[in-house]
Scaffold this motif. Structure first.
Motif, PDB file in Angstrom:
ATOM      1  N   GLU A  44      15.611   0.678  38.131  1.00  0.00           N
ATOM      2  CA  GLU A  44      14.289   0.345  38.680  1.00  0.00           C
ATOM      3  C   GLU A  44      13.368   1.555  38.825  1.00  0.00           C
ATOM      4  O   GLU A  44      12.656   1.689  39.814  1.00  0.00           O
ATOM      5  N   GLY A  45      13.392   2.457  37.872  1.00  0.00           N
ATOM      6  CA  GLY A  45      12.484   3.600  37.876  1.00  0.00           C
ATOM      7  C   GLY A  45      12.861   4.726  38.819  1.00  0.00           C
ATOM      8  O   GLY A  45      12.127   5.698  38.949  1.00  0.00           O
ATOM      9  N   LYS A  46      14.010   4.609  39.491  1.00  0.00           N
ATOM     10  CA  LYS A  46      14.406   5.653  40.450  1.00  0.00           C
ATOM     11  C   LYS A  46      14.615   7.000  39.768  1.00  0.00           C
ATOM     12  O   LYS A  46      14.278   8.040  40.325  1.00  0.00           O
ATOM     13  N   ALA A  47      15.179   6.997  38.576  1.00  0.00           N
ATOM     14  CA  ALA A  47      15.420   8.260  37.869  1.00  0.00           C
ATOM     15  C   ALA A  47      14.101   8.943  37.512  1.00  0.00           C
ATOM     16  O   ALA A  47      13.985  10.164  37.617  1.00  0.00           O
ATOM     17  N   ASN A  48      13.090   8.171  37.110  1.00  0.00           N
ATOM     18  CA  ASN A  48      11.792   8.773  36.768  1.00  0.00           C
ATOM     19  C   ASN A  48      11.138   9.407  37.991  1.00  0.00           C
ATOM     20  O   ASN A  48      10.624  10.527  37.916  1.00  0.00           O
ATOM     21  N   VAL A  49      11.157   8.715  39.113  1.00  0.00           N
ATOM     22  CA  VAL A  49      10.564   9.252  40.344  1.00  0.00           C
ATOM     23  C   VAL A  49      11.307  10.513  40.764  1.00  0.00           C
ATOM     24  O   VAL A  49      10.696  11.524  41.104  1.00  0.00           O
ATOM     25  N   TYR A  50      12.619  10.458  40.718  1.00  0.00           N
ATOM     26  CA  TYR A  50      13.441  11.603  41.094  1.00  0.00           C
ATOM     27  C   TYR A  50      13.181  12.781  40.163  1.00  0.00           C
ATOM     28  O   TYR A  50      13.066  13.927  40.612  1.00  0.00           O
ATOM     29  N   LEU A  51      13.097  12.508  38.860  1.00  0.00           N
ATOM     30  CA  LEU A  51      12.821  13.559  37.880  1.00  0.00           C
ATOM     31  C   LEU A  51      11.485  14.238  38.173  1.00  0.00           C
ATOM     32  O   LEU A  51      11.388  15.468  38.152  1.00  0.00           O
ATOM     33  N   MET A  52      10.460  13.456  38.475  1.00  0.00           N
ATOM     34  CA  MET A  52       9.144  14.038  38.753  1.00  0.00           C
ATOM     35  C   MET A  52       9.190  14.908  40.007  1.00  0.00           C
ATOM     36  O   MET A  52       8.585  15.982  40.043  1.00  0.00           O
ATOM     37  N   LYS A  53       9.919  14.487  41.040  1.00  0.00           N
ATOM     38  CA  LYS A  53      10.062  15.304  42.252  1.00  0.00           C
ATOM     39  C   LYS A  53      10.802  16.605  41.938  1.00  0.00           C
ATOM     40  O   LYS A  53      10.416  17.675  42.406  1.00  0.00           O
ATOM     41  N   PHE A  54      11.876  16.513  41.154  1.00  0.00           N
ATOM     42  CA  PHE A  54      12.658  17.692  40.770  1.00  0.00           C
ATOM     43  C   PHE A  54      11.791  18.686  40.001  1.00  0.00           C
ATOM     44  O   PHE A  54      11.773  19.887  40.304  1.00  0.00           O
ATOM     45  N   LEU A  55      11.047  18.198  39.006  1.00  0.00           N
ATOM     46  CA  LEU A  55      10.203  19.083  38.206  1.00  0.00           C
ATOM     47  C   LEU A  55       9.063  19.677  39.031  1.00  0.00           C
ATOM     48  O   LEU A  55       8.709  20.847  38.856  1.00  0.00           O
ATOM     49  N   ALA A  56       8.479  18.889  39.935  1.00  0.00           N
ATOM     50  CA  ALA A  56       7.405  19.393  40.793  1.00  0.00           C
ATOM     51  C   ALA A  56       7.910  20.577  41.618  1.00  0.00           C
ATOM     52  O   ALA A  56       7.233  21.605  41.731  1.00  0.00           O
ATOM     53  N   LYS A  57       9.104  20.447  42.157  1.00  0.00           N
ATOM     54  CA  LYS A  57       9.686  21.535  42.948  1.00  0.00           C
ATOM     55  C   LYS A  57       9.944  22.766  42.069  1.00  0.00           C
ATOM     56  O   LYS A  57       9.619  23.894  42.452  1.00  0.00           O
ATOM     57  N   CYS A  58      10.506  22.560  40.891  1.00  0.00           N
ATOM     58  CA  CYS A  58      10.842  23.678  39.999  1.00  0.00           C
ATOM     59  C   CYS A  58       9.614  24.426  39.491  1.00  0.00           C
ATOM     60  O   CYS A  58       9.665  25.637  39.281  1.00  0.00           O
ATOM     61  N   PHE A  59       8.524  23.699  39.252  1.00  0.00           N
ATOM     62  CA  PHE A  59       7.327  24.317  38.682  1.00  0.00           C
ATOM     63  C   PHE A  59       6.243  24.604  39.722  1.00  0.00           C
ATOM     64  O   PHE A  59       5.143  25.024  39.375  1.00  0.00           O
ATOM     65  N   GLY A  60       6.546  24.369  40.993  1.00  0.00           N
ATOM     66  CA  GLY A  60       5.623  24.738  42.068  1.00  0.00           C
ATOM     67  C   GLY A  60       4.326  23.949  42.106  1.00  0.00           C
ATOM     68  O   GLY A  60       3.274  24.508  42.403  1.00  0.00           O
ATOM     69  N   VAL A  61       4.394  22.657  41.792  1.00  0.00           N
ATOM     70  CA  VAL A  61       3.207  21.799  41.835  1.00  0.00           C
ATOM     71  C   VAL A  61       3.506  20.561  42.670  1.00  0.00           C
ATOM     72  O   VAL A  61       4.656  20.289  43.003  1.00  0.00           O
TER      73      VAL A  61
END
Length: 97
Positions: A44-61
């Motif tokens: 149900e899209g949980k992986a996409n939401v989680y991925l975006m949070k992970f990348l936001a943290k890694c790239f400082g945005v």
């Protein structure tokens, strides 16, 4: 071919997602894509939401600066990171300037 390219100040990366991993991490290359392991299930899209949070943290945005521009329902995705503040050193990404 590289797994990333710059579009002005935005970074576009090709990634291969591995959901339900034991930990969140960048795991090298998978063909011409960056392999990313995340703990979230592909339900149900949980992986996409989680991925975006992970990348936001890694790239400082903030999360709103991360967009899935291709492959929303696939393991193979294209992600746009709008004006990344930091570049994870382990990825070896060169600045677009």
């Amino acid at each position: 071919m590289s797994f990333y390219r710059w579009q002005g100040k935005d970074l576009v990366i090709a990634c291969h997602l591995q959901p339900r991993a034991s930990k969140d991490e960048f795991a090298g290359l998978h063909g011409d894509s960056l392999k990313i392991r995340i703990k979230a299930p592909p339900v149900e899209g949980k992986a996409n939401v989680y991925l975006m949070k992970f990348l936001a943290k890694c790239f400082g945005v903030s999360r709103r600066n991360i967009e899935i521009i291709g492959g929303e329902l696939s393991r193979e995705k294209r992600i746009r990171i709008i004006a990344p503040a930091t570049l994870p050193e382990a990825l070896g990404i060169e600045t677009g300037e």
